[in-house]
Design an enzyme around this catalytic site. Structure first.
Site, short mmCIF file in Angstrom:
data_model
loop_
_atom_site.label_atom_id
_atom_site.label_comp_id
_atom_site.label_asym_id
_atom_site.label_seq_id
_atom_site.Cartn_x
_atom_site.Cartn_y
_atom_site.Cartn_z
N ARG A 37 -26.35 33.78 -1.78
CA ARG A 37 -27.27 33.89 -2.92
C ARG A 37 -28.73 33.71 -2.50
O ARG A 37 -29.61 34.28 -3.13
CB ARG A 37 -26.90 32.86 -3.99
CG ARG A 37 -25.64 33.26 -4.70
CD ARG A 37 -25.24 32.31 -5.78
NE ARG A 37 -24.21 32.93 -6.59
CZ ARG A 37 -23.41 32.27 -7.42
NH1 ARG A 37 -23.52 30.98 -7.55
NH2 ARG A 37 -22.52 32.92 -8.11
N LYS A 201 -5.00 36.93 -18.04
CA LYS A 201 -4.75 36.98 -19.48
C LYS A 201 -5.29 38.22 -20.17
O LYS A 201 -6.42 38.63 -19.93
CB LYS A 201 -5.41 35.77 -20.14
CG LYS A 201 -4.71 34.49 -19.79
CD LYS A 201 -5.39 33.36 -20.52
CE LYS A 201 -4.62 32.07 -20.37
NZ LYS A 201 -5.34 30.97 -21.00
N GLY A 354 -16.63 37.43 -9.40
CA GLY A 354 -15.47 36.55 -9.52
C GLY A 354 -14.39 36.88 -8.51
O GLY A 354 -14.67 37.19 -7.36
N GLY A 377 -18.94 36.18 -15.02
CA GLY A 377 -19.01 36.24 -16.48
C GLY A 377 -19.98 37.31 -16.95
O GLY A 377 -19.70 38.05 -17.91
P1 AMP Z 1 -8.83 36.07 -14.43
O1 AMP Z 1 -9.70 34.87 -14.29
O2 AMP Z 1 -8.33 36.31 -15.82
O3 AMP Z 1 -9.43 37.30 -13.80
O4 AMP Z 1 -7.51 35.75 -13.63
C1 AMP Z 1 -7.47 35.53 -12.25
C2 AMP Z 1 -6.22 34.78 -11.92
O5 AMP Z 1 -5.13 35.51 -12.37
C3 AMP Z 1 -6.02 34.56 -10.44
O6 AMP Z 1 -6.08 33.19 -10.18
C4 AMP Z 1 -4.61 35.08 -10.18
O7 AMP Z 1 -3.83 34.25 -9.38
C5 AMP Z 1 -4.02 35.14 -11.58
N1 AMP Z 1 -2.92 36.10 -11.68
C6 AMP Z 1 -2.97 37.40 -11.40
N2 AMP Z 1 -1.75 37.96 -11.57
C7 AMP Z 1 -0.93 36.98 -11.98
C8 AMP Z 1 0.44 36.93 -12.32
N3 AMP Z 1 1.22 38.02 -12.24
N4 AMP Z 1 0.96 35.75 -12.70
C9 AMP Z 1 0.18 34.66 -12.77
N5 AMP Z 1 -1.13 34.65 -12.46
C10 AMP Z 1 -1.68 35.80 -12.07
#
Ligand code: AMP
Length: 397
Positions: A37, A201, A354, A377
């Site tokens: 950064r 999610k 991220g 974000g």
């Molecule tokens: P996000 O912050 O919503 O982008 O989610 C990222 C996280 O999703 C990472 O820590 C991944 O390990 C988790 N992730 C991705 N695929 C899966 C899955 N099939 N089951 C559980 N966690 C997952």
């Protein structure tokens, strides 16, 4: 199309220029462990020095929650920045950030000098965007430059409030690049435009999915999110991540994609484990056929091929979110395959900040991508089609 004034559109000779940077670097025992950064901020700082401005840098660091916390002082950043710039960056130590010390330091500046203020979050007003601190910051400068994309989705004193009290507010080179790539990709893409979404999610990506369905030619959905979609189609998903409250939503999105003529690709096979661990027993099964007690943790090899094929002929690809539990090496294959496919395509490739940015860099594909966003974000909110307060606050061209 966003058309904001930048440091190229102003004359800062002899002027006091307050620059909001993102110096929120990881620190262990006062040592900076990742200086990306700082390096990323140099082009704007160098430009302002060369133009004869009095350059006053500011940033937040961590979460001191509105009071001085010595471990979160920006002092080590001033030391390292001095080395990187090859010129002294004077640290204006001041528990009030804009107190007697900072004011005296600014008063003593010559053209081309650089100082760094203390952590803006030492002030309780900062994250509430309250006037007192915005006015204090504005009192130090004639011109304001925002080069902190990572906080652009927040309205704080040091990136938004201050602009109420300074006539000239422009963006720096880093911000300009983010606006150009993310803004252009979403609003004016060269087609075919493919978006790849992953992560845990559905609920956290709803607005992104809806906004992108109106813009893309192909939408790829992988990661934990995909199991809610699979269940919404009557598939068996074992103990995979699932948001039952979003089953109807997922089914509706599939319908909506069809109505809009958007190709929506979901995994056709999955790497599943019998426990949430890298050492789990692993099987590969078709989507919708995950046995009880097993969990979908990555996309399968057939899906990797389909997703890679979809980006081959694309002209613009945006990627946000891993395809599986990529932190566990045995379930990082899908994320690696997507990263590799993006590295190999001729398309403009834009990586949301991220996890996907971390994955691409970790795998050594960083320099193969057109743009890797510096804001997690903030880049997600850009993809949602939202107006970012930190961007909106800059003067229009
Ligand atoms: P996000 O912050 O919503 O982008 O989610 C990222 C996280 O999703 C990472 O820590 C991944 O390990 C988790 N992730 C991705 N695929 C899966 C899955 N099939 N089951 C559980 N966690 C997952």
């Amino acid at each position: 199309m966003l058309n904001k004034k930048s440091v190229d559109d102003i004359n800062v000779k002899g002027k006091r220029v307050l620059v909001r940077c993102d110096f929120n670097v990881p620190l262990i025992d006062g040592k900076i462990t990742d200086e990306n950064r700082l390096v990323a901020a140099l082009p704007t700082i160098k430009k302002l020095i060369a133009d004869g401005g009095k350059v006053i840098l500011c940033s937040h660091l961590g979460k001191p929650k509105g009071q001085p916390v010595p471990e979160l002082s920006l002092a080590p950043v001033a030391v390292r920045l001095s080395e990187l710039l090859g010129q002294e960056v004077k640290f204006a130590a001041d528990p009030e950030v804009v107190g007697p010390n900072a004011k005296a330091a600014v008063e003593a500046m010559q053209d081309g000098d650089v100082i760094l203020l203390e952590n803006t979050r030492y002030r309780a007003e900062e994250t509430k965007n309250e006037d007192a601190f915005s006015k204090d910051l504005a009192s130090l400068c004639d011109v304001f430059v925002n080069d902190a994309f990572g906080t652009a989705h927040r309205a704080h004193c040091s990136n938004v409030g201050v602009t109420k009290y300074v006539d000239t507010a422009v963006v720096g080179y880093l911000m300009q690049k983010e606006i150009d790539f993310l803004g252009n990709a979403v609003n004016n893409p060269t087609r075919p435009f493919v978006a790849i979404l992953g992560g845990a999610k559905v609920s956290s990506k709803i607005s992104v999915i809806e906004n992108l369905l109106d813009k893309v030619d192909t939408l790829i959905i992988g990661g934990g999110m995909a199991y809610t979609f699979a269940k919404s189609q009557g598939g068996k998903i074992g103990i995979s991540l699932c948001e039952d409250d979003y089953l109807e939503y997922a089914a509706n999105m599939l319908k909506k994609a069809e109505e809009k003529g958007v190709k929506l690709l979901l995994p056709v096979d999955n790497r599943i484990g019998d426990e949430f661990s890298n050492d789990a027993n692993i099987k590969i099964v078709p989507t919708g056929e995950i046995p009880d007690g097993w969990e979908g943790m990555d996309i399968g090899p057939e899906t990797e091929k389909i997703f890679a094929d979809a980006v081959k002929d694309a002209k613009t690809v945006v990627w946000n979110g891993p395809m599986g539990c990529f932190e566990m090496p045995n379930f990082a294959h899908g994320t690696e395959a997507v990263a590799q496919a993006l590295a190999e395509t001729d398309a403009v490739t834009i990586i949301g900040g991220g996890d996907s940015a971390a994955a691409v860099n970790q795998l050594g594909y960083g320099d193969k991508m057109t743009h890797i966003s510096t804001g997690g974000g903030a880049s997600l909110e850009f993809l949602e089609g939202k107006e970012l307060p930190g961007v909106a606050a800059a003067n229009d061209k």
